[in-house]
Design an enzyme around this catalytic site. Structure first.
Site, PDB file in Angstrom:
ATOM      1  N   LEU A 112       1.089  -1.168  -0.031  1.00  0.00           N
ATOM      2  CA  LEU A 112      -0.010   0.105   0.041  1.00  0.00           C
ATOM      3  C   LEU A 112       0.777   1.358   0.179  1.00  0.00           C
ATOM      4  CD1 LEU A 112      -3.150  -0.647   2.509  1.00  0.00           C
ATOM      5  CD2 LEU A 112      -3.547  -0.226  -0.156  1.00  0.00           C
ATOM      6  N   ASP A 113       0.529   1.980  -0.535  1.00  0.00           N
ATOM      7  CA  ASP A 113       1.538   4.121  -0.856  1.00  0.00           C
ATOM      8  C   ASP A 113       2.077   4.250  -0.109  1.00  0.00           C
ATOM      9  OD1 ASP A 113       1.231   3.073  -3.385  1.00  0.00           O
ATOM     10  OD2 ASP A 113      -0.025   4.457  -4.155  1.00  0.00           O
ATOM     11  N   LEU A 114       3.177   5.025   0.640  1.00  0.00           N
ATOM     12  CA  LEU A 114       2.972   5.504   2.503  1.00  0.00           C
ATOM     13  C   LEU A 114       1.410   6.282   2.358  1.00  0.00           C
ATOM     14  CD1 LEU A 114       4.854   7.025   3.899  1.00  0.00           C
ATOM     15  CD2 LEU A 114       5.920   8.762   2.750  1.00  0.00           C
ATOM     16  N   THR A 116      -1.448   5.621   1.809  1.00  0.00           N
ATOM     17  CA  THR A 116      -2.899   5.087   1.273  1.00  0.00           C
ATOM     18  C   THR A 116      -2.769   4.267   2.630  1.00  0.00           C
ATOM     19  OG1 THR A 116      -2.824   4.925  -0.786  1.00  0.00           O
ATOM     20  CG2 THR A 116      -3.833   3.288  -0.172  1.00  0.00           C
TER      21      THR A 116
END
Length: 254
Positions: A112-114, A116
């Site tokens: 998961l993105d930073l 998100t």
């Protein structure tokens, strides 16, 4: 020297079973020269070892097979990187787990993105991680996104049928069918529900940017049969035996 009188076990599978990394990442570790067997660097894929007699090191540290597999559901907060360590010193998702879990060498399944938040799985079971991330099984992923503006019905239809996104290094990709619906309006913005089957880097953000509605907030609320439920931000729980069996039994895409 490595044992040669037996079929043994593939080195990458051993590393995955020991909780070092998923099998795919274990192959990358081998290829990059970070693995030694009985004092010799091994870079050849498919190398077999005997776990009971061969000595395996990764980055100079001994690897021992673990028999205790654990499966964790974490509600990842914004601001944590989905990795086991970060060269820039940013907090990682492992910082949210107790020391006894980290000692079992758990690592994230997917990413998961930073920026998100939401449902993230962690495990030390390489076969489990491989199954959940392999495109053959196309595990369904469910998101809720707050976007700038409110997409028209024609834009929602375009998202459902597939849009062209620009990936790293300028490569283009046409997304596959998705389920998208409007949840509610919040001032000049709107919350959307999206269900996708691909797992490409920053895919949801890039899909919505491609149709002119950039993401303001993004959370993953479900994976396959799992729901984030009432797990609070920054908290975690073990998967139940039934949940693990259900994930492992997820049907293969024909």
């Amino acid at each position: 020297m490595m044992q040669e009188q037996h079929p043994g076990e593939r080195l990458a599978r051993f590393l995955a079973r020991a909780g070092i990394a998923s099998r795919r990442h274990a192959e990358e570790l081998i290829a990059s020269g970070r693995v030694q067997v009985n004092g010799e660097m091994v870079t050849t894929q498919g190398t077999r070892i005997h776990p009971d007699t061969d000595t395996v090191l990764v980055d100079g540290k001994p690897v021992r097979s673990t028999t205790k597999h654990v499966y964790v559901l974490l509600h990842k907060p914004i601001g944590y990187v989905t990795t086991t360590r970060d060269p820039h010193g940013r907090p990682t998702v492992l910082d949210l787990l107790p020391a006894e879990l980290r000692a079992l060498r758990v690592y994230p399944v997917g990413r998961l993105d930073l920026g998100t938040s939401g449902l993230l799985l962690l495990t030390n079971d390489g076969d489990f991680a491989l199954r959940l991330t392999h495109p053959r099984y196309s595990m369904q992923k469910r998101y809720q996104a707050l976007v700038q503006g409110c997409p028209s019905e024609s834009v929602l239809a375009a998202l459902r049928s597939g849009v062209t996104i620009t990936e790293d290094k300028g490569h283009s990709h046409n997304t596959v069918l998705a389920q998208v619906r409007l949840l509610r309006k919040t001032g000049s913005a709107c919350w959307l529900s999206l269900i996708i089957h691909e797992g490409r880097k920053r895919q949801v953000r890039r899909m919505l940017a491609a149709v002119g509605h950039p993401v303001l907030e993004l959370s993953r609320v479900g994976i396959g049969p799992l729901e984030l439920g009432d797990t609070l931000v920054g908290k975690w729980r073990y998967l139940t035996d039934v949940e693990v069996k259900t994930l492992l039994g997820y049907p293969e895409i024909s």
